[in-house]
Every structure is written in C-alpha cells, then in structure tokens.
Motif scaffolding. Structure first.
Motif, PDB file in Angstrom:
ATOM      1  N   ILE A 157       0.845  -1.199   0.000  1.00 55.98           N
ATOM      2  CA  ILE A 157       0.000   0.000   0.000  1.00 55.98           C
ATOM      3  C   ILE A 157       0.883   1.253   0.000  1.00 55.98           C
ATOM      4  CG2 ILE A 157      -1.705   1.311   1.310  1.00 55.98           C
ATOM      5  CD1 ILE A 157      -2.752  -1.368   2.393  1.00 55.98           C
ATOM      6  N   GLY A 158       1.945   1.208   0.792  1.00 60.06           N
ATOM      7  CA  GLY A 158       2.866   2.342   0.817  1.00 60.06           C
ATOM      8  C   GLY A 158       3.509   2.594  -0.539  1.00 60.06           C
ATOM      9  N   GLU A 159       3.864   1.517  -1.239  1.00 61.29           N
ATOM     10  CA  GLU A 159       4.460   1.668  -2.569  1.00 61.29           C
ATOM     11  C   GLU A 159       3.474   2.301  -3.541  1.00 61.29           C
ATOM     12  OE1 GLU A 159       6.073  -1.939  -4.050  1.00 61.29           O
ATOM     13  OE2 GLU A 159       7.521  -2.182  -2.428  1.00 61.29           O
ATOM     14  N   ALA A 160       2.205   1.964  -3.417  1.00 58.68           N
ATOM     15  CA  ALA A 160       1.188   2.545  -4.299  1.00 58.68           C
ATOM     16  C   ALA A 160       1.068   4.050  -4.089  1.00 58.68           C
ATOM     17  CB  ALA A 160      -0.160   1.873  -4.060  1.00 58.68           C
ATOM     18  N   PHE A 161       1.480   4.531  -2.926  1.00 55.03           N
ATOM     19  CA  PHE A 161       1.497   5.970  -2.681  1.00 55.03           C
ATOM     20  C   PHE A 161       2.787   6.608  -3.199  1.00 55.03           C
ATOM     21  CE2 PHE A 161      -1.807   5.115   0.555  1.00 55.03           C
ATOM     22  CZ  PHE A 161      -2.652   6.178   0.314  1.00 55.03           C
ATOM     23  N   HIS A 162       3.946   6.089  -2.751  1.00 56.05           N
ATOM     24  CA  HIS A 162       5.162   6.866  -2.980  1.00 56.05           C
ATOM     25  C   HIS A 162       5.839   6.621  -4.318  1.00 56.05           C
ATOM     26  CE1 HIS A 162       7.940   3.521  -1.966  1.00 56.05           C
ATOM     27  NE2 HIS A 162       7.158   3.254  -0.953  1.00 56.05           N
ATOM     28  N   PHE A 163       5.752   5.417  -4.916  1.00 51.68           N
ATOM     29  CA  PHE A 163       6.436   5.210  -6.186  1.00 51.68           C
ATOM     30  C   PHE A 163       5.817   6.011  -7.331  1.00 51.68           C
ATOM     31  CE2 PHE A 163       8.511   0.963  -4.904  1.00 51.68           C
ATOM     32  CZ  PHE A 163       9.669   1.647  -4.559  1.00 51.68           C
ATOM     33  N   PRO A 164       4.495   5.933  -7.578  1.00 45.51           N
ATOM     34  CA  PRO A 164       3.931   6.776  -8.643  1.00 45.51           C
ATOM     35  C   PRO A 164       4.110   8.263  -8.374  1.00 45.51           C
ATOM     36  CG  PRO A 164       2.403   5.021  -8.041  1.00 45.51           C
ATOM     37  CD  PRO A 164       3.474   5.033  -7.004  1.00 45.51           C
ATOM     38  N   GLY A 165       4.012   8.652  -7.109  1.00 46.54           N
ATOM     39  CA  GLY A 165       4.208  10.052  -6.780  1.00 46.54           C
ATOM     40  C   GLY A 165       5.598  10.535  -7.140  1.00 46.54           C
ATOM     41  N   GLN A 166       6.605   9.704  -6.891  1.00 51.46           N
ATOM     42  CA  GLN A 166       7.977  10.081  -7.215  1.00 51.46           C
ATOM     43  C   GLN A 166       8.199  10.138  -8.719  1.00 51.46           C
ATOM     44  OE1 GLN A 166      11.135   8.346  -4.429  1.00 51.46           O
ATOM     45  NE2 GLN A 166       9.357   7.076  -3.972  1.00 51.46           N
ATOM     46  N   VAL A 167       7.685   9.150  -9.448  1.00 50.73           N
ATOM     47  CA  VAL A 167       7.855   9.146 -10.902  1.00 50.73           C
ATOM     48  C   VAL A 167       7.238  10.391 -11.525  1.00 50.73           C
ATOM     49  CG1 VAL A 167       7.204   7.981 -13.044  1.00 50.73           C
ATOM     50  CG2 VAL A 167       8.029   6.642 -11.129  1.00 50.73           C
ATOM     51  N   GLY A 168       6.001  10.701 -11.127  1.00 52.61           N
ATOM     52  CA  GLY A 168       5.341  11.875 -11.670  1.00 52.61           C
ATOM     53  C   GLY A 168       6.047  13.167 -11.289  1.00 52.61           C
ATOM     54  N   LEU A 169       6.526  13.255 -10.043  1.00 49.50           N
ATOM     55  CA  LEU A 169       7.215  14.456  -9.586  1.00 49.50           C
ATOM     56  C   LEU A 169       8.500  14.686 -10.364  1.00 49.50           C
ATOM     57  CD1 LEU A 169       7.555  16.789  -7.516  1.00 49.50           C
ATOM     58  CD2 LEU A 169       8.772  15.151  -6.061  1.00 49.50           C
ATOM     59  N   TYR A 170       9.320  13.644 -10.501  1.00 49.86           N
ATOM     60  CA  TYR A 170      10.597  13.798 -11.187  1.00 49.86           C
ATOM     61  C   TYR A 170      10.396  14.073 -12.678  1.00 49.86           C
ATOM     62  CZ  TYR A 170      12.509  11.848  -6.867  1.00 49.86           C
ATOM     63  OH  TYR A 170      12.835  11.625  -5.560  1.00 49.86           O
ATOM     64  N   TYR A 171       9.437  13.379 -13.298  1.00 56.59           N
ATOM     65  CA  TYR A 171       9.203  13.598 -14.722  1.00 56.59           C
ATOM     66  C   TYR A 171       8.736  15.028 -14.974  1.00 56.59           C
ATOM     67  CZ  TYR A 171       7.797  12.668 -19.532  1.00 56.59           C
ATOM     68  OH  TYR A 171       7.683  12.691 -20.901  1.00 56.59           O
ATOM     69  N   GLN A 172       7.948  15.560 -14.072  1.00 55.88           N
ATOM     70  CA  GLN A 172       7.438  16.924 -14.205  1.00 55.88           C
ATOM     71  C   GLN A 172       8.522  17.961 -13.941  1.00 55.88           C
ATOM     72  OE1 GLN A 172       3.764  18.288 -11.980  1.00 55.88           O
ATOM     73  NE2 GLN A 172       5.390  19.291 -10.805  1.00 55.88           N
ATOM     74  N   GLU A 173       9.353  17.746 -12.938  1.00 54.52           N
ATOM     75  CA  GLU A 173      10.285  18.764 -12.482  1.00 54.52           C
ATOM     76  C   GLU A 173      11.622  18.751 -13.210  1.00 54.52           C
ATOM     77  OE1 GLU A 173       9.612  21.228  -9.757  1.00 54.52           O
ATOM     78  OE2 GLU A 173       7.816  20.612 -10.822  1.00 54.52           O
ATOM     79  N   PHE A 174      12.022  17.599 -13.773  1.00 54.26           N
ATOM     80  CA  PHE A 174      13.322  17.531 -14.408  1.00 54.26           C
ATOM     81  C   PHE A 174      13.338  18.336 -15.707  1.00 54.26           C
ATOM     82  CE2 PHE A 174      14.895  14.791 -11.374  1.00 54.26           C
ATOM     83  CZ  PHE A 174      16.146  14.290 -11.698  1.00 54.26           C
ATOM     84  N   PRO A 175      14.503  18.843 -16.108  1.00 52.65           N
ATOM     85  CA  PRO A 175      14.613  19.528 -17.399  1.00 52.65           C
ATOM     86  C   PRO A 175      14.201  18.597 -18.538  1.00 52.65           C
ATOM     87  CG  PRO A 175      16.588  19.869 -16.069  1.00 52.65           C
ATOM     88  CD  PRO A 175      15.776  18.832 -15.355  1.00 52.65           C
ATOM     89  N   SER A 176      13.678  19.180 -19.623  1.00 54.88           N
ATOM     90  CA  SER A 176      13.196  18.371 -20.746  1.00 54.88           C
ATOM     91  C   SER A 176      14.302  17.530 -21.357  1.00 54.88           C
ATOM     92  CB  SER A 176      12.587  19.287 -21.817  1.00 54.88           C
ATOM     93  OG  SER A 176      13.539  20.235 -22.270  1.00 54.88           O
ATOM     94  N   SER A 177      15.540  17.967 -21.267  1.00 55.15           N
ATOM     95  CA  SER A 177      16.660  17.217 -21.842  1.00 55.15           C
ATOM     96  C   SER A 177      17.053  16.016 -20.995  1.00 55.15           C
ATOM     97  CB  SER A 177      17.878  18.133 -22.013  1.00 55.15           C
ATOM     98  OG  SER A 177      18.276  18.672 -20.756  1.00 55.15           O
ATOM     99  N   LEU A 178      16.466  15.900 -19.796  1.00 58.01           N
ATOM    100  CA  LEU A 178      16.830  14.820 -18.885  1.00 58.01           C
ATOM    101  C   LEU A 178      15.612  13.992 -18.489  1.00 58.01           C
ATOM    102  CD1 LEU A 178      19.282  16.749 -16.521  1.00 58.01           C
ATOM    103  CD2 LEU A 178      19.895  15.145 -18.330  1.00 58.01           C
ATOM    104  N   LYS A 179      14.659  13.801 -19.413  1.00 57.92           N
ATOM    105  CA  LYS A 179      13.448  13.066 -19.085  1.00 57.92           C
ATOM    106  C   LYS A 179      13.744  11.591 -18.783  1.00 57.92           C
ATOM    107  CE  LYS A 179      10.471  16.370 -19.253  1.00 57.92           C
ATOM    108  NZ  LYS A 179       9.903  16.881 -18.011  1.00 57.92           N
ATOM    109  N   SER A 180      14.671  10.984 -19.516  1.00 59.25           N
ATOM    110  CA  SER A 180      15.017   9.590 -19.227  1.00 59.25           C
ATOM    111  C   SER A 180      15.626   9.468 -17.839  1.00 59.25           C
ATOM    112  CB  SER A 180      15.995   9.047 -20.278  1.00 59.25           C
ATOM    113  OG  SER A 180      15.374   8.949 -21.535  1.00 59.25           O
TER     114      SER A 180
END
Length: 560
Positions: free
Chosen positions: A454-477
C-alpha cells in the motif's frame, strides 16, 4: 485511469496515431505488451533467486539473501546508466533493444547452469557434505546475473520514458504511468506465482525456458511497433551543458551578478528574456554576458565553457533542488529491500501449506502479496481515493502528500514485521520443545507485505510523476531512472546494513531461528521515523519550478 477508461481511448487531445503519424495512444499497446514480456522474463528468475542459490548452488541462506540484494541493486541502479546513454547518445529506442539482448544472453547462461552438471556444484546429501561452488561456477553464475541485471535495468524505466514521450499532455502521461505500473505489478505477480511454481515443482529448465520465451516476445513486440514511435533526436550530452555551467560560473566567480535580464545570454532570440532565478545565484554568472564572451552572428557562442544560456543554468538548479528529496527516498526503500530478502528466509522456516491442501506456497512467491496490494491500490486510488480527496479537501493531492503517506505506511510495515517475527521466533522455540504444536503458518507474513505494498502505491507513482514533471526536458530519461537508481542504492544499503548487523551483533546467524530478526526490524523502524522527519524538511522548503503549470493540471494526480 486518470480520466481514461482504457488505453485505447485517446481522450480529448491525443488522437490515435495512424501509420503516417507517430506518437499518440496507439503506441501504448506496444509498450504495455513489451513491458509485460520483459517483466515476466525478469520476474521469473529474480523472484526465486534466493531459493535457486540455496538449493542449486549450495549457498548459505544469509549469503544468498545478500546476493539477492546486490542483484536487485544492480537492476535498479543500471537504469541510471541507461538513462545517461539514452539522453546523451543512443536514444531510448536503441537502449531498450540492446538491453533486451543482454537479458536474453543472461537467461541462456542461467539455463546452462541447470542443464550442464559441471556448471554447478552437486546437490547436498547432508548439511555437513555440501560442496561450495568452484571459481568457474561462481564466474558463470555472476556473469548470468550481471547480464540479466543489465537487461532489466536498461529496459524497465526507459520504457516508462519512451512511452510518456509519445504524449504532450500531462494528464495523458499520467494515464500512461498508471498503466505502466499496473502492467509492472500484474506481470510480476504472474511471474512470481506461475513461473516460480514451475521452477519449484517441475524444473528450473522449464521455468528459465519460459523466461526466455517471454523475453523474445517482448523484444519482438517492441520492434513490431517501431514505425509508430516518436523518438527524440539526440543533440549531444545534456550532462556536458551541466558541466559547462559549473566551469563557466567558476571562471566568472569575480563578476558582479546582475538583476537585469538584458545582461544575460538566452541563446534563441525567440525566448522571452527573464532574469535567472535568485536561488543558487552563484551559477547565474555562467549566463552573464561579460567582456571577452564571443557571440556569433547566428546567435551561438564560440566559447561554450565560458558562457552558457539561462536555461542551462536553470536546469542545473533544478537538479540541485530536487536532490535532497531524492536522497530522502533512499532510506525509504532500504527497509523494503531488507524485508524482501528476509521475508523469503522466514517463509522457508514456516508452514507454507494452504489449509489441508498438499499445495505449498513457494517461498519466492511470498512477495506477490506486496505486488497484489500495490496493483489493487493503484486502481482504487485513481478511481476512488483521489476524487474523494478532492471533494473533501477542495483541491487535488500533491506528490509530496502521496510520498509522505508512503513513508508512514513503510514505517508501519516494519513495526508489524518486528511483531510478527517475535511471534514466529517464540512459536518456533515452543514447537522445538513439543511435537504437538503445529508450525506457524506463512500467512502471518501477509499483513506486513500488504502494508508495504500500500505504501508503494502511494510513494512510487508520486515520485515518478514528480521527477518527470520537475526535471529539465533534456533529462526526461534520467527523471524516471532516478527512481530505479535510488532503489538500487537502497538495495546496496540493505546489503551493507545486513552485513553490519552480522558483524556487530548475533541477530542474523545463518539459521535465523537462532537469531533476533525482530531487532533488525525495530532498527528499521527507527531509521524510517528519522528519515520521515528529514523528508518533511526537504518537502517544506522545496518549490516547484513552474507553479502555474502545476496548478493548472486539475486532472493530473501526480504533478502539483
């Protein structure tokens, strides 16, 4: 999910791609099928690795758990290298198909270890007559595990990036991430049950053979859809531009920082000139126009190691701001790695029968309860919890809130693990003193695994979405690979932690019935509480790079 009824529905902004149009929703089935094949292949051998090392290679239980943690660390650390290669040189497409070949070669070597007698030690007739693997046998085993780890690391998170790159709308990327995680969990569930059952009850050859077939299937599907993919062209390493900012700011360390936008270099003349942000102001000097900087007639610069664009400066600042948040997730994942390996050892000592049935739950399949709970919660959260949250609170949940809730569940899981282990150890001693006491059921381990899921269902998607949104476009991978890299470091940390505990205490002998595994879990509880406090501090001081954009996506449950 996230407003989409199925992956074949395009929504209101991304029309299904035609053979002449790249990107869009019709690429998603190819990525989902590819992800399913590669995950079945990887989960089939990785889930049962500890049992394989103990039974087929005569490796002691704690040492097998340590190897398991190292391999898991590699599979989650290699995505960082894959991301660098994808963002800088090869692109996501090439990284994925090359990595899948590494994975296939590793599986072939694993099959050889179970088909050729000389490539593994003979089976133990008794504990005192076990023969340890030879140097050549260890070398072949580690080569197989290494190649397999590279294959997993190069495909898993790169598929997340290339799939999200097919869309331009944030809520569509969110939907893709949801399907990506559901596929990951469901395929891992099948691998950890069906394939592990084949390995334990039929033969390792058949089990590893199924993994090979799944790997080939994923590879073929990925290539089949290649004409539909939208792949970004590589324009050199983004890490070089980051290094240039550091060098240029050092070379101009005596220059006076200006607050006027016209004093800075922006590169493209069409870019709206805004002065660099005030955070980490020392790096603003890298974009400051000074005497001696040469700007060519076409707008480029002849001395890139002395003058950088404002965007390059801001990209470096984004990485610096997000690193503390990223580091707080290392100790969030370390207890998960410890629990994953030690739960399998606990299962080996418990009654794994289901009622009066002859069927026994394979020890390597115990982690499916984490996967099941995560997969179910991902669906329920998106359809029920987050809409209800919005109605009650009046606004959407933020990634920080989701990750924070994940921290709490993780600490709770370690506390439950400690209590269950204390009961298991006490029950074992009672059983040793009396033949009338039945062994403790392995189902006692289920609650702790469900809670961590249950904890993973909270924090893993949240981290992926946060990093993908906040990282520079040249560093999406790199943004999605950051999740894998922190999990990899966490597994290495779990190996170090277990080794440290073995050295300074008697809590983890080879026979865990003689140790104090519950004390290990209590240590993890304390570490989790301290780390949660560190996370709260990091989240409190963090500022999104674009607040207006974040607040505008009302359908996006990841980025706020």
């Amino acid at each position: 999910m996230a407003g989409e009824s199925s992956i074949s529905v395009s929504g209101d902004g991304e029309a299904p791609a035609s053979p002449t149009r790249q990107g869009g929703w019709n690429t998603t089935p190819f990525f989902i099928a590819t992800m399913a094949g590669f995950t079945l292949s990887a989960g089939g051998w990785l889930s049962n690795l500890i049992v394989y090392l103990i039974k087929e290679f005569n490796i002691e239980s704690i040492d097998a758990a340590q190897i398991f943690n190292v391999v898991n660390g590699c599979t989650n650390f290699f995505p960082l290298i894959a991301a660098i290669l994808a963002d800088s040189f090869l692109g996501c497409f090439s990284v994925i198909w090359i990595s899948s070949l590494f994975s296939l070669l590793g599986l072939v070597l694993l099959v050889l270890t179970v088909t050729v007698d000389g490539l593994r030690p003979p089976q133990c007739e008794s504990a005192s007559t076990c023969i340890t693997p030879s140097g050549i046998q260890y070398a072949l085993l580690y080569a197989a595990l290494g190649l397999g780890s590279i294959g997993i690391g190069g495909t898993r998170y790169t598929l997340a990036t290339i799939g999200a790159n097919q869309f331009t709308k944030s809520n569509h990327q969110t939907t893709y991430f949801n399907w990506y995680f559901v596929t990951l969990y469901v395929a891992t569930l099948i691998a950890s049950t069906a394939i592990v059952y084949v390995e334990d009850n039929l033969s390792w050859v058949w089990g590893f053979g199924i993994c090979i077939v799944a790997n080939v299937f994923g590879f073929a599907i990925f290539l089949l859809g290649s004409r539909y993919y939208r792949c970004d062209k590589r324009e050199g390493s983004p890490f070089t531009s980051i290094a240039r900012v550091i060098v240029a700011s050092l070379r101009k360390r005596k220059a006076v920082i200006s607050s006027q936008s016209e004093d800075y270099y922006y590169g493209d003349k069409g870019i709206v000139a805004e002065a660099p942000t005030k955070s980490f102001r020392l790096f603003n000097r890298a974009a400051l126009n000074t005497e001696g900087d040469t700007i060519l007639p076409n707008g480029s610069i002849s001395k890139p190691w002395k003058l950088c664009t404002v965007q390059q400066v801001e990209d470096l600042k984004t990485l610096i701001r997000i690193l503390p948040l990223w580091s707080s997730s290392i100790l969030l994942s370390t207890p998960i790695g410890v629990q994953a390996s030690l739960s399998i050892l606990q299962a080996l000592t418990m009654d794994r029968h289901l009622g009066r049935l002859h069927f026994q739950i394979p020890p390597g399949s115990m982690l499916i309860f984490t996967i099941i709970s995560s997969a179910i919660c991902l669906t329920l959260f998106d359809r029920c919890l987050w809409p209800l949250w919005t109605k009650i609170v009046g606004k959407n949940s933020t990634p920080f809130q989701q990750i924070g809730i994940g921290h709490v569940f993780n600490v709770a899981s370690m506390a439950v693990s400690a209590l269950v282990e204390a009961k298991r150890r006490s029950h074992h001693h009672l059983q040793s003193g009396s033949n009338n006491i039945v062994p403790m059921s392995v189902l006692w381990l289920v609650p702790q695994l469900v809670i961590v899921g249950i904890g993973e269902a909270f924090h893993f998607p949240g981290q992926v979405g946060l990093y993908y949104q906040e990282f520079p476009s040249s560093l999406k991978s790199l943004s999605t690979a950051m999740i894998g890299s922190l999990i990899g470091i966490a597994f290495y940390m779990s190996t170090v932690l277990i080794d440290f505990v073995r050295r300074v205490t008697a809590w983890l002998p080879d026979n865990i019935n003689d140790g104090r595994l519950d004390n290990v879990y209590w240590v993890l509880v304390v570490l989790g509480v301290v780390n949660f406090g560190y996370y709260l501090v990091c989240a409190w001081f963090y500022k999104y790079k674009d607040v207006e954009v974040v607040e505008g996506h009302e359908d996006d449950h990841f980025g706020r």
